[in-house]
Design a protein around this motif. Structure first.
Motif, short mmCIF file in Angstrom:
data_model
loop_
_atom_site.label_atom_id
_atom_site.label_comp_id
_atom_site.label_asym_id
_atom_site.label_seq_id
_atom_site.Cartn_x
_atom_site.Cartn_y
_atom_site.Cartn_z
N GLY A 167 0.78 -1.23 0.00
CA GLY A 167 0.00 0.00 0.00
C GLY A 167 0.81 1.28 0.00
O GLY A 167 0.24 2.37 0.06
N SER A 168 2.14 1.17 -0.08
CA SER A 168 2.96 2.39 -0.08
C SER A 168 3.02 3.03 -1.47
O SER A 168 3.42 4.19 -1.60
N GLU A 170 0.74 3.60 -5.25
CA GLU A 170 -0.58 3.52 -5.86
C GLU A 170 -0.69 2.24 -6.70
O GLU A 170 0.32 1.63 -7.06
N LYS A 171 -1.91 1.85 -7.00
CA LYS A 171 -2.12 0.67 -7.83
C LYS A 171 -1.47 0.88 -9.20
O LYS A 171 -1.66 1.92 -9.83
N ALA A 223 1.74 6.46 -2.60
CA ALA A 223 0.36 6.49 -2.10
C ALA A 223 0.12 7.78 -1.32
O ALA A 223 1.05 8.40 -0.81
N GLU A 224 -1.13 8.17 -1.24
CA GLU A 224 -1.48 9.40 -0.51
C GLU A 224 -1.06 9.29 0.95
O GLU A 224 -1.21 8.24 1.58
N SER A 226 2.07 9.56 2.02
CA SER A 226 3.40 8.97 2.15
C SER A 226 4.37 9.94 2.81
O SER A 226 4.18 11.16 2.79
#
Length: 236
Positions: A167-168, A170-171, A223-224, A226
Motif C-alpha cells: 500500500g505504499s 498507488e495501484k 500512495a497518498e 506517504s
C-alpha cells in the motif's frame, strides 16, 4: 632427499600452470578494461578488434584467443555491469522496507553508482548498440542480452509489486510495462549526453536530469499520505 627432490620436481609444473593461469586472467581483465575505456572515450562504434588489440599491446590473433568477436566482449561487459548494479542496489535496500522505501533506495543506488563509476554509461552505450529498442519488444540482442538486462527489470518489477502489495505505492496496472518505461527513460537521458565528445559532457547535468525524473516518478507513484522525505532524492 630423493622424496624432497621429487616434490620439487612435481610441484614446479603446478607453479608454472598457476602462473600461466594468472597471466591469462590478468590479460583477460586488461582487455575488458581497455574496451570499457574505448567505449567511454569514443563510444561503442569506435571499438573494433584491431583498435582494442593495439591499445592492449596484443596481436589481433592473440585477442581472438580470448574473445571470438566484438559482440562477445560487449556481452561480457554488459552482463558484469548489470549484475554489479543489481547486487549493489539490493545491498542498499533495507530489509523489511516498504515498496516506496525500496524504490527510493533503488534510485539513490542508481545515482550513487552513476556518480562513482562509468559502468552505467558503458552499460547504456552497449544496450543501445546491441538492441536500441530494448525493452520494447525487440529480441535482437539474444538470450544472453535479455538475461542480463532482465536482472535489472526484474528488480524494478519486484520493488513496484512490493509497493502495491503493502500500500505504499498507488495501484499499478502493469508493473512490468512501467519497469520497461523506467529503463527507457533512464537510458535515454544518459544516451543523449554521452553522444557528445567526452570533454563536452557534463556529468552533473546528467545526474540532475536523472534525479529530477526519478523524483517525478516517485511523487506520481507514492500512495497518498506517504512520507514526504521519500519523495526527494538527495544530491550526491
Amino acid at each position: 632427499m630423493v622424496i624432497k627432490l621429487l616434490l620439487v620436481i612435481q610441484g614446479e609444473p603446478m607453479g608454472i600452470e598457476e602462473r600461466k593461469l594468472r597471466e591469462k586472467e590478468e590479460r583477460h581483465a586488461l582487455i575488458i578494461e581497455n574496451a570499457k575505456k574505448l567505449i567511454i572515450e569514443h563510444g561503442v562504434d569506435y571499438l573494433t578488434m584491431q583498435t582494442l588489440a593495439e591499445i592492449s599491446e596484443l596481436s589481433k590473433a592473440t585477442l581472438y584467443l580470448y574473445f571470438e568477436n566484438k559482440d562477445a566482449i560487449l556481452m561480457e561487459i554488459l552482463e558484469n555491469a548489470a549484475s554489479d548494479f543489481v547486487n549493489f542496489a539490493r545491498s542498499r535496500i533495507p530489509g523489511g522496507s516498504s515498496g516506496l522505501q525500496s524504490l527510493h533506495a533503488l534510485w539513490m543506488s542508481y545515482l550513487k553508482l552513476f556518480g562513482e563509476s562509468q559502468d552505467i554509461i558503458v552499460l547504456t552505450g552497449i544496450k543501445n548498440y546491441i538492441d536500441p529498442q530494448f525493452p520494447l519488444g525487440s529480441e535482437e540482442g539474444g538470450s544472453r542480452f535479455g538475461s542480463a538486462m532482465g536482472e535489472m527489470l526484474a528488480l524494478i518489477v519486484e520493488v513496484l509489486r512490493k509497493g502495491v502489495s503493502d500500500g505504499s505505492l498507488e495501484k499499478i496496472p502493469d508493473p512490468e510495462r512501467l519497469a520497461y518505461t523506467i529503463i527507457m527513460i533512464a537510458t535515454s537521458i544518459i544516451d543523449s549526453e554521452t553522444r557528445l565528445p567526452r570533454l563536452q559532457r557534463d556529468p552533473r547535468k546528467i545526474s540532475l536530469a536523472i534525479r529530477e525524473t526519478f523524483e517525478i516518478l516517485l511523487r506520481g507513484l507514492a500512495a497518498e499520505g506517504s512520507d514526504r522525505s521519500l519523495l526527494t532524492l538527495t544530491a550526491l
